[in-house]
Design a protein around this motif. Structure first.
Motif, mmCIF file in Angstrom:
data_model
loop_
_atom_site.group_PDB
_atom_site.id
_atom_site.type_symbol
_atom_site.label_atom_id
_atom_site.label_comp_id
_atom_site.label_asym_id
_atom_site.label_seq_id
_atom_site.Cartn_x
_atom_site.Cartn_y
_atom_site.Cartn_z
ATOM 1 N N CYS A 8 0.987 -1.245 0.197
ATOM 2 C CA CYS A 8 -0.290 0.311 -0.400
ATOM 3 C C CYS A 8 0.817 1.331 -0.229
ATOM 4 N N SER A 9 0.360 2.477 -0.468
ATOM 5 C CA SER A 9 1.588 3.826 -1.377
ATOM 6 C C SER A 9 1.129 4.475 -0.135
ATOM 7 N N ASP A 10 0.562 3.961 0.704
ATOM 8 C CA ASP A 10 0.092 5.056 2.242
ATOM 9 C C ASP A 10 0.564 3.763 3.488
ATOM 10 N N CYS A 11 0.321 2.823 3.620
ATOM 11 C CA CYS A 11 0.636 2.195 4.930
ATOM 12 C C CYS A 11 1.185 1.352 4.975
ATOM 13 N N GLY A 12 1.874 0.700 4.022
ATOM 14 C CA GLY A 12 3.295 -0.283 3.535
ATOM 15 C C GLY A 12 2.992 -1.553 3.180
ATOM 16 N N ALA A 13 3.498 -2.391 3.381
ATOM 17 C CA ALA A 13 3.542 -3.945 3.134
ATOM 18 C C ALA A 13 2.826 -4.503 4.349
ATOM 19 N N PHE A 14 1.675 -5.617 2.981
ATOM 20 C CA PHE A 14 0.697 -6.767 3.868
ATOM 21 C C PHE A 14 1.037 -7.521 2.781
ATOM 22 N N GLU A 15 0.112 -8.755 3.771
ATOM 23 C CA GLU A 15 0.649 -10.109 2.962
ATOM 24 C C GLU A 15 -1.128 -10.439 2.937
ATOM 25 N N LEU A 16 -1.297 -11.279 2.039
ATOM 26 C CA LEU A 16 -2.418 -11.399 2.027
ATOM 27 C C LEU A 16 -3.675 -12.618 1.684
ATOM 28 N N ARG A 17 -4.396 -13.329 2.303
ATOM 29 C CA ARG A 17 -4.379 -15.095 1.577
ATOM 30 C C ARG A 17 -5.612 -15.009 0.270
ATOM 31 N N ARG A 18 -4.693 -15.372 -0.592
ATOM 32 C CA ARG A 18 -6.170 -15.000 -2.260
ATOM 33 C C ARG A 18 -5.289 -16.678 -3.046
ATOM 34 N N SER A 19 -6.063 -16.122 -3.732
ATOM 35 C CA SER A 19 -6.403 -18.014 -4.745
ATOM 36 C C SER A 19 -5.768 -16.921 -5.921
ATOM 37 N N VAL A 20 -4.963 -18.485 -6.759
ATOM 38 C CA VAL A 20 -3.993 -18.335 -7.420
ATOM 39 C C VAL A 20 -4.653 -17.013 -8.609
ATOM 40 N N ALA A 21 -5.844 -17.508 -9.289
ATOM 41 C CA ALA A 21 -6.453 -16.704 -10.326
ATOM 42 C C ALA A 21 -6.705 -15.079 -9.639
ATOM 43 N N ALA A 22 -6.718 -14.311 -8.404
ATOM 44 C CA ALA A 22 -7.070 -13.964 -7.971
ATOM 45 C C ALA A 22 -5.312 -12.635 -7.787
ATOM 46 N N ARG A 23 -4.293 -13.173 -7.373
ATOM 47 C CA ARG A 23 -2.981 -13.036 -7.339
ATOM 48 C C ARG A 23 -2.376 -12.149 -7.745
ATOM 49 N N ASP A 24 -2.434 -11.857 -8.562
ATOM 50 C CA ASP A 24 -2.146 -10.279 -9.124
ATOM 51 C C ASP A 24 -2.941 -9.263 -9.791
ATOM 52 N N GLU A 25 -4.031 -9.487 -9.236
ATOM 53 C CA GLU A 25 -5.639 -7.957 -9.034
ATOM 54 C C GLU A 25 -5.575 -6.874 -7.606
ATOM 55 N N PRO A 26 -5.047 -6.433 -7.684
ATOM 56 C CA PRO A 26 -5.584 -5.253 -6.923
ATOM 57 C C PRO A 26 -5.598 -5.874 -5.479
ATOM 58 N N ALA A 27 -5.328 -5.495 -4.366
ATOM 59 C CA ALA A 27 -5.707 -6.231 -3.078
ATOM 60 C C ALA A 27 -6.121 -4.708 -2.559
ATOM 61 N N PRO A 28 -7.436 -4.907 -1.166
ATOM 62 C CA PRO A 28 -7.584 -3.595 -0.194
ATOM 63 C C PRO A 28 -6.858 -3.618 0.735
ATOM 64 N N CYS A 29 -6.077 -2.586 1.312
ATOM 65 C CA CYS A 29 -5.162 -2.456 2.101
ATOM 66 C C CYS A 29 -6.301 -2.718 3.611
ATOM 67 N N PRO A 30 -6.078 -4.100 4.902
ATOM 68 C CA PRO A 30 -6.444 -3.660 5.341
ATOM 69 C C PRO A 30 -6.504 -2.564 7.207
ATOM 70 N N ILE A 31 -5.291 -1.615 6.157
ATOM 71 C CA ILE A 31 -5.901 -0.335 7.520
ATOM 72 C C ILE A 31 -6.513 0.702 6.446
ATOM 73 N N CYS A 32 -6.436 0.707 5.601
ATOM 74 C CA CYS A 32 -7.041 1.734 4.921
ATOM 75 C C CYS A 32 -8.063 2.046 3.731
ATOM 76 N N GLN A 33 -7.956 0.638 3.226
ATOM 77 C CA GLN A 33 -8.833 0.129 1.960
ATOM 78 C C GLN A 33 -8.427 0.048 0.836
ATOM 79 N N LYS A 34 -7.962 1.071 0.514
ATOM 80 C CA LYS A 34 -7.304 1.670 -0.758
ATOM 81 C C LYS A 34 -6.757 0.648 -1.213
ATOM 82 N N ASN A 35 -6.034 0.445 -3.029
ATOM 83 C CA ASN A 35 -6.598 -0.834 -3.893
ATOM 84 C C ASN A 35 -4.936 -0.385 -3.758
#
Length: 72
Positions: A8-35
């Motif tokens: 996340c450009s505002d909050c930093g790095a985070f880890e997320l469990r996702r399917s292989v098919a969705a891995r390259d899609e932007p993910a919501p930051c758990p802190i600010c919800q920004k992609n």
């Protein structure tokens, strides 16, 4: 499902469990919800051992017939 690293450009790095098919899609930051974009790193893994030592499968027991002559 595997874990992937995102940055996340505002909050930093985070880890997320996702399917292989969705891995390259932007993910919501758990802190600010920004992609956040997936953080891809290619760090080599180096295995080192003592010279002359043999590598043995760690799942096998001592005296395993497929790992003969292993230095203990």
């Amino acid at each position: 499902m595997p874990y992937y690293d995102y940055l996340c450009s505002d909050c930093g790095a985070f880890e997320l469990r996702r399917s292989v098919a969705a891995r390259d899609e932007p993910a919501p930051c758990p802190i600010c919800q920004k992609n956040a974009e997936r953080k891809v790193s290619f760090q080599p893994v180096l295995l080192r051992s003592k010279p002359g030592a043999e590598v043995r499968n760690p799942l096998h027991v001592e005296g395993c017939p497929c790992c003969p002559g292993v230095i203990k």
